[in-house]
Motif scaffolding. Sequence first.
Motif, PDB file in Angstrom:
ATOM      1  N   CYS A  56      76.496  81.211 -38.451  1.00 13.40           N
ATOM      2  CA  CYS A  56      76.980  80.479 -39.622  1.00 13.40           C
ATOM      3  C   CYS A  56      78.506  80.379 -39.641  1.00 13.40           C
ATOM      4  O   CYS A  56      79.207  81.103 -38.941  1.00 13.40           O
ATOM      5  N   ARG A  57      78.980  79.503 -40.524  1.00 12.31           N
ATOM      6  CA  ARG A  57      80.414  79.296 -40.670  1.00 12.31           C
ATOM      7  C   ARG A  57      81.022  80.354 -41.595  1.00 12.31           C
ATOM      8  O   ARG A  57      80.308  81.020 -42.349  1.00 12.31           O
TER       9      ARG A  57
ATOM     10  N   ASP B 147      80.285  79.865 -45.319  1.00  9.82           N
ATOM     11  CA  ASP B 147      78.890  79.981 -45.758  1.00  9.82           C
ATOM     12  C   ASP B 147      78.643  81.360 -46.361  1.00  9.82           C
ATOM     13  O   ASP B 147      79.208  82.354 -45.906  1.00  9.82           O
TER      14      ASP B 147
ATOM     15  N   ILE C  37      76.075  84.274 -46.861  1.00 14.33           N
ATOM     16  CA  ILE C  37      74.810  84.810 -46.344  1.00 14.33           C
ATOM     17  C   ILE C  37      74.458  86.040 -47.168  1.00 14.33           C
ATOM     18  O   ILE C  37      75.280  86.932 -47.358  1.00 14.33           O
TER      19      ILE C  37
ATOM     20  N   ILE D 126      70.897  81.609 -47.040  1.00 11.57           N
ATOM     21  CA  ILE D 126      72.221  81.117 -46.664  1.00 11.57           C
ATOM     22  C   ILE D 126      72.558  79.987 -47.627  1.00 11.57           C
ATOM     23  O   ILE D 126      71.838  78.989 -47.713  1.00 11.57           O
TER      24      ILE D 126
ATOM     25  N   LEU E 299      75.139  77.053 -48.651  1.00 11.78           N
ATOM     26  CA  LEU E 299      76.097  76.252 -47.899  1.00 11.78           C
ATOM     27  C   LEU E 299      76.676  75.132 -48.770  1.00 11.78           C
ATOM     28  O   LEU E 299      76.115  74.024 -48.832  1.00 11.78           O
TER      29      LEU E 299
ATOM     30  N   THR F 188      77.728  70.819 -47.557  1.00 15.63           N
ATOM     31  CA  THR F 188      77.084  70.798 -46.238  1.00 15.63           C
ATOM     32  C   THR F 188      75.962  69.754 -46.231  1.00 15.63           C
ATOM     33  O   THR F 188      75.054  69.787 -47.073  1.00 15.63           O
TER      34      THR F 188
ATOM     35  N   ILE G 240      72.785  74.081 -37.818  1.00 12.57           N
ATOM     36  CA  ILE G 240      72.835  75.542 -38.014  1.00 12.57           C
ATOM     37  C   ILE G 240      71.470  76.152 -37.733  1.00 12.57           C
ATOM     38  O   ILE G 240      71.356  77.200 -37.078  1.00 12.57           O
TER      39      ILE G 240
END
Length: 845
Positions: free
Chosen positions: A572-573, A576, A578, A588, A590, A593, A601
């Motif tokens: 993940c970025r 993001d 989590i 997650i 986002l 997005t 992803i």
Amino acid sequence: MRESRERLTATLHSIGDGVISTDKNGFITNLNPMAEKITGWKASEVKGKMINEVFSLRDEKSNISFNYQITGVLNGKGIHNFASSILLVDRNDIAKPIDGSIAPIQDQYGKRIGAVIVFRDQSMNRAITRDLRIMKSSIESSINAIAMIDLNGMITFFNTAALRLWGYEKKEEVLRRPIRYFWGKDFEKFQVLNKLRENGAYFGELAGRKKDGSFFDVQVSATLVTNEDDQPVCIMGSFVDITEQKQAEKTLAEEAIRRRILIEQSRDGIVVMDQEGGVFEANQRFADMLGYTMDEIYRLHVWEWDALFTREQLLSQTQLVSEAGDHFETKHRRKDGSIINVEISSNAAVFDGKKLIFCVCHDITHRKKMEEELRRERTLLRTLIDNLPDAVYVKDRETRKLLANPADLENMGLKREEEVLGKTDFEVFPQEVAKQFYKDDMFVLNNRKSIINREERLVRPSGEERFLLSSKIPLFDEKGEAIGLIGIGHDITEQRKANERVNYLSFHDSLTGLYNRVYLEEEIKRLDTDRQLPIGIIMVDINRLKLINDAYGHPMGDQLLKTSSSVLKDVCRKEDIIARWGGDEFVIFLPKTSVKEIEAIKKRIIEQCKRTQVCSIPLSMAIGFSVKTRADQDIMKIFKEAEDNMYQNKLIESRSSRNTFLLTLKSALQKKNDISDEHIAYLQNLAQIFGETVNLTGTDLDCFVLLVTFHDIGNIASPDELLNKTSPLTKEEQSIIQRHSEIGYRIARNIDELSGIAYAILSQHENWDGSGYPQGLKGEEIPLLSRLNAIITAYDTMTRKNKFNQRGGVCPKVRALKELKRCAGKQFDPELVNLFIEMINNLPE
């Protein structure tokens, strides 16, 4: 009379008078031992030197030299008494208050041959100086006429009463004038002088001549004053008008009483001893100190009251005492047996040819008691400070350390207190830390206010960061001035870490380190805004968590969750969010997005799972997602859609995933047991034949073949070092290995394809006679498939090359069948053993 003068000289010597004599030119002719002690000069060093080089007088207030007084006496100005403000500057440039007098020395014809200086060190007792001034004042104001005449017959002192008696108004009218002007008859002068030479004293009546020339009768008491060498110095006379004789006698009696009071009222005990240790003289104070009467004191010897030294030691010490004297502490035993501490000043003098020891005894019992109490209190306080867990220190006005306990030393990275005493924080701590400490110290010292429980950051020299709850309290002297401070530092580092940990855990999952459900729910509320659209939600469920927990234990299940969280974080970025939603589910969140980005992803997660294994089992996740694209959409409905999609994905992938997982388990088991695919096929074929021999059909036969393949599946969780050990196992090791059947049972029960043989796996090591494990089943209580599998497994182990028969080699078929027969009825079902032997014998070679 000579004996009287000698006794007087010895007494004066014993109480500490210094005497310096000069010739008529002022060159020093003699210093007595006490003068040596007071001036710091030895007689041998100064004889022949000018008096002004050795005997330096200064006024205590103005610091003006008063040595001109010595010159004046040498020049014939008569006797001069030192003023109360006179200081003597000794050889070491130390100023000492003294009293005494300077008087001319005349020969028998009245010719001046020098001067004598008699003085006493008044450093220890200014009270005595005050009393002497009172006495001098008393003499000056006495109603008795008193005069002093030098040996040349010149008047050197005339008190006021003498002025009045002779009818003069000013002393200048009489001082330095010959005495003959004041006597009525010349022959009386020679009569008095002859008596003084013979006896050293004269008492009688003379005719006096007043200023106006008239005569009067006066009673004269004259004394020839001599020095320590018994040389005449001057004549002192007391003159009383006969008409006032009674009053004069009273005055003399009072003077005598005052002198006795001076001696008897001394706060110190005084004792004079002979060389044999007996008491020669003592004052009442000494008797009181020891609890004896004066009569009893005179019968004692020094060893009867000294409690520190033996008789022999004391006698030896009396021989060693010199005129220079000594100063020491000892203990005295009182009459009642109690002990007191005493400080002794002693010196020796010769009287009538005998050595006498003069001792001034000061009772220091109370002082010693107070010193001991202070020492105990200091020890107690220091012990308390040194054992406190908090750092305690003391600083002076310049913030230098005066005290540091072990806890404070630890903060400074030091071992010994001496390493920091006298140093500032700038010499110990980093500059930025020292600056803050100095700022706080100056606030306390300058404002005279305490700092209580302020949190401070401290960096030890090692770089370790600590946090203290610090208090700093000013220290004041008796004038109320701030002279330093006391600091106390309570280490709150662990408490602070604990608080941070609590705060961390309130928003993080303790196992994975990801955000927890509480945090995510708050973030969803905060970020569910138009500016964050589109908002994506991915739901993830970790497959086979229960299987891992049952097979390998919960620690390995925890590792599966941690590994899964690492995969999600890697994929993940950074922006993001989590979170562990609960159990084996992750979410997650986002913001901003798109669907395309979320699908990318998801793809990365799946690919990363394929490359990741836990317990030799590929990581598997069920994944579902949904996206909020409009502001009017309910975020919780989007959340529910993602969850539904995740469960749908789990169902779709379930069959394929189970097949893959089963093949993985089979491969891992074969590798663990070192069995090839060909041998597995051989065992499956042997099981097929044996099953048909015992009339197994359909599902039972299929389960038997499956059991032969997976009966040791529990060994996946067994340590390799125990599985491969060829030497006998310990009891503890046996217990670990025997758990594999229960582990295998739990694994099989959670896999649909193996659930039918789960109980057979659990019972595979049960023996026919009930001696097996884990349930202790016997006979036909043991499942049929387990009894069949036990025979095939035992036969295979004996006839196949493996780690257990590397030394003895593979067991021949005949011998293996014989071993099965031997164990029939004990380990194996006897009927099934017979059928197996018959089957094996009928098989082609």
